[in-house]
Design an enzyme around this catalytic site. Sequence first.
Site, PDB file in Angstrom:
ATOM      1  CE1 TYR A 111       9.225  -9.154  54.776  1.00  0.00           C
ATOM      2  CE2 TYR A 111       8.142  -6.906  55.161  1.00  0.00           C
ATOM      3  CZ  TYR A 111       8.787  -7.955  54.416  1.00  0.00           C
ATOM      4  OH  TYR A 111       9.185  -7.555  53.080  1.00  0.00           O
ATOM      5  CB  THR A 113       7.114 -10.862  43.941  1.00  0.00           C
ATOM      6  OG1 THR A 113       6.850 -10.616  45.564  1.00  0.00           O
ATOM      7  CG2 THR A 113       7.908  -9.665  43.765  1.00  0.00           C
ATOM      8  CE  LYS A 171      12.635  -7.936  54.917  1.00  0.00           C
ATOM      9  NZ  LYS A 171      13.525  -8.404  53.964  1.00  0.00           N
ATOM     10  CG  ASN A 213      15.840 -11.051  47.033  1.00  0.00           C
ATOM     11  OD1 ASN A 213      14.972 -10.053  47.182  1.00  0.00           O
ATOM     12  ND2 ASN A 213      15.621 -12.239  46.807  1.00  0.00           N
ATOM     13  CB  ILE A 263      12.766  -9.068  44.590  1.00  0.00           C
ATOM     14  CG1 ILE A 263      11.203  -8.119  44.591  1.00  0.00           C
ATOM     15  CG2 ILE A 263      13.928  -7.975  44.445  1.00  0.00           C
ATOM     16  CD1 ILE A 263      11.126  -7.539  46.086  1.00  0.00           C
ATOM     17  CB  SER A 312      10.672  -4.200  53.602  1.00  0.00           C
ATOM     18  OG  SER A 312       9.304  -3.640  53.543  1.00  0.00           O
TER      19      SER A 312
HETATM   20  P1  NAP Z   1       9.175 -14.307  46.966  1.00  0.00           P
HETATM   21  O1  NAP Z   1       8.917 -14.092  45.472  1.00  0.00           O
HETATM   22  O2  NAP Z   1       8.469 -15.040  48.046  1.00  0.00           O
HETATM   23  O3  NAP Z   1      10.715 -15.120  46.892  1.00  0.00           O
HETATM   24  C1  NAP Z   1      11.232 -15.240  48.007  1.00  0.00           C
HETATM   25  C2  NAP Z   1      12.801 -15.797  47.699  1.00  0.00           C
HETATM   26  O4  NAP Z   1      13.628 -16.092  48.934  1.00  0.00           O
HETATM   27  C3  NAP Z   1      12.568 -17.245  46.817  1.00  0.00           C
HETATM   28  O5  NAP Z   1      13.562 -17.344  45.907  1.00  0.00           O
HETATM   29  C4  NAP Z   1      12.996 -18.258  47.971  1.00  0.00           C
HETATM   30  O6  NAP Z   1      13.583 -19.279  47.547  1.00  0.00           O
HETATM   31  C5  NAP Z   1      13.799 -17.639  48.750  1.00  0.00           C
HETATM   32  N1  NAP Z   1      14.021 -17.975  50.312  1.00  0.00           N
HETATM   33  C6  NAP Z   1      12.904 -18.069  51.251  1.00  0.00           C
HETATM   34  N2  NAP Z   1      13.460 -18.701  52.383  1.00  0.00           N
HETATM   35  C7  NAP Z   1      14.515 -18.844  51.985  1.00  0.00           C
HETATM   36  C8  NAP Z   1      15.488 -19.585  52.824  1.00  0.00           C
HETATM   37  N3  NAP Z   1      15.368 -19.799  54.214  1.00  0.00           N
HETATM   38  N4  NAP Z   1      17.153 -19.743  52.685  1.00  0.00           N
HETATM   39  C9  NAP Z   1      17.175 -19.237  51.002  1.00  0.00           C
HETATM   40  N5  NAP Z   1      16.115 -18.563  50.249  1.00  0.00           N
HETATM   41  C10 NAP Z   1      14.989 -18.409  50.889  1.00  0.00           C
HETATM   42  O7  NAP Z   1       9.888 -12.967  47.835  1.00  0.00           O
HETATM   43  P2  NAP Z   1      10.022 -11.141  46.924  1.00  0.00           P
HETATM   44  O8  NAP Z   1       8.645 -10.664  46.874  1.00  0.00           O
HETATM   45  O9  NAP Z   1      10.771 -11.770  45.776  1.00  0.00           O
HETATM   46  O10 NAP Z   1      10.834 -10.809  48.330  1.00  0.00           O
HETATM   47  C11 NAP Z   1      12.351 -11.023  48.183  1.00  0.00           C
HETATM   48  C12 NAP Z   1      12.623 -10.068  49.202  1.00  0.00           C
HETATM   49  O11 NAP Z   1      12.217  -8.476  49.090  1.00  0.00           O
HETATM   50  C13 NAP Z   1      12.310 -10.466  50.659  1.00  0.00           C
HETATM   51  O12 NAP Z   1      13.399 -10.210  51.515  1.00  0.00           O
HETATM   52  C14 NAP Z   1      11.214  -9.385  50.999  1.00  0.00           C
HETATM   53  O13 NAP Z   1      11.060  -9.068  52.274  1.00  0.00           O
HETATM   54  C15 NAP Z   1      11.764  -8.072  50.402  1.00  0.00           C
HETATM   55  N6  NAP Z   1      10.534  -7.257  49.800  1.00  0.00           N
HETATM   56  C16 NAP Z   1       9.374  -7.697  49.077  1.00  0.00           C
HETATM   57  C17 NAP Z   1       8.294  -6.905  48.995  1.00  0.00           C
HETATM   58  C18 NAP Z   1       7.220  -7.328  47.989  1.00  0.00           C
HETATM   59  O14 NAP Z   1       6.222  -6.482  48.219  1.00  0.00           O
HETATM   60  N7  NAP Z   1       7.170  -8.466  47.121  1.00  0.00           N
HETATM   61  C19 NAP Z   1       8.451  -5.462  49.584  1.00  0.00           C
HETATM   62  C20 NAP Z   1       9.277  -5.102  50.320  1.00  0.00           C
HETATM   63  C21 NAP Z   1      10.449  -5.818  50.405  1.00  0.00           C
HETATM   64  P3  NAP Z   1      13.609 -20.943  47.949  1.00  0.00           P
HETATM   65  O15 NAP Z   1      12.214 -21.078  48.359  1.00  0.00           O
HETATM   66  O16 NAP Z   1      13.899 -21.486  46.723  1.00  0.00           O
HETATM   67  O17 NAP Z   1      14.395 -21.048  49.015  1.00  0.00           O
END
Ligand code: NAP
Length: 255
Positions: free
Chosen positions: A162, A197, A166, A94, A24, A147
Amino acid sequence: MDYLTGLFGLSGKTAVVTGGSRGIGQTVALGLAQAGAAVAILCRSEPEETLTQIAAAGGRAYHIAADVADETAVDAALTEVLRRSGSLDVVFNNAGICIHKPTVEATVDEWKRVLDVNLNGTYIVSRAAGRIMIENGIHGSIINNASMSGTVVNVPQWQCSYNASKAAVLHLTRSLAVEWADYGIRVNSISPGYTATAMSVDTPEELKNAWLPLIPMRRMGRPEELVGAVLYLASGASSYTTGADLIVDGGYVCR
Ligand code: NAP
């Protein structure tokens, strides 16, 4: 007033996106850059693909390596953004992680790690950004990626750390919105439902098959379907919106 570029445009603004190396954050970073913002990507790994995509679209972006749970690294990173870009107008909090485990099987360390990234990271980045905005008289916009799990307990996977993180992000959002309203800083959140994602696509097929019948729109969302919500909250289009949560979940929380 040109409602399209005038309301939603971010030209001359600087945006910080945490966790912009994939998922995202990557897509939203591109959207913010296409709307005219210079984008600083804060994450641990080098976000090569994001930087390449933004450059190919004619946008401006750079990476600052930081773990959002590390107060010293975040303070230094946001100071560097101010030095490099001259402003700090938009923050998309994010970065996030999720662990699926029954509560009695999960460790306390796992609980703490999820809370540390999702909640403490959002607090640490918001605090550093709020300080810079207040000191420099910047009427900024902070958008927290919460979320639907902050509002409902989505099943069948167990992820209490989680969900709790949130829910706390939602109330942190409202708390900062009220606290910083006098400074002209707006704080809002988005609440995505299942979005395709790495976080959700790498989950086992049988789990995903259990999710679909529970989503009124019968499909997962795409990261690009969150860009409009973030652009609305980042831009002047939402100048009277603060403390709000914009749910983008295909109708999941309605049931
Ligand atoms: P993702 O594909 O796993 O990407 C997560 C991102 O967060 C990566 O760029 C990672 O980069 C970074 N990250 C993780 N831990 C970190 C840390 N300690 N410091 C800095 N950066 C960090 O996840 P996503 O699905 O895009 O989710 C992004 C956000 O959307 C999250 O907050 C998630 O809870 C929320 N969300 C996702 C969904 C879903 O279904 N995908 C639904 C609701 C909400 P690095 O590893 O390079 O640090």
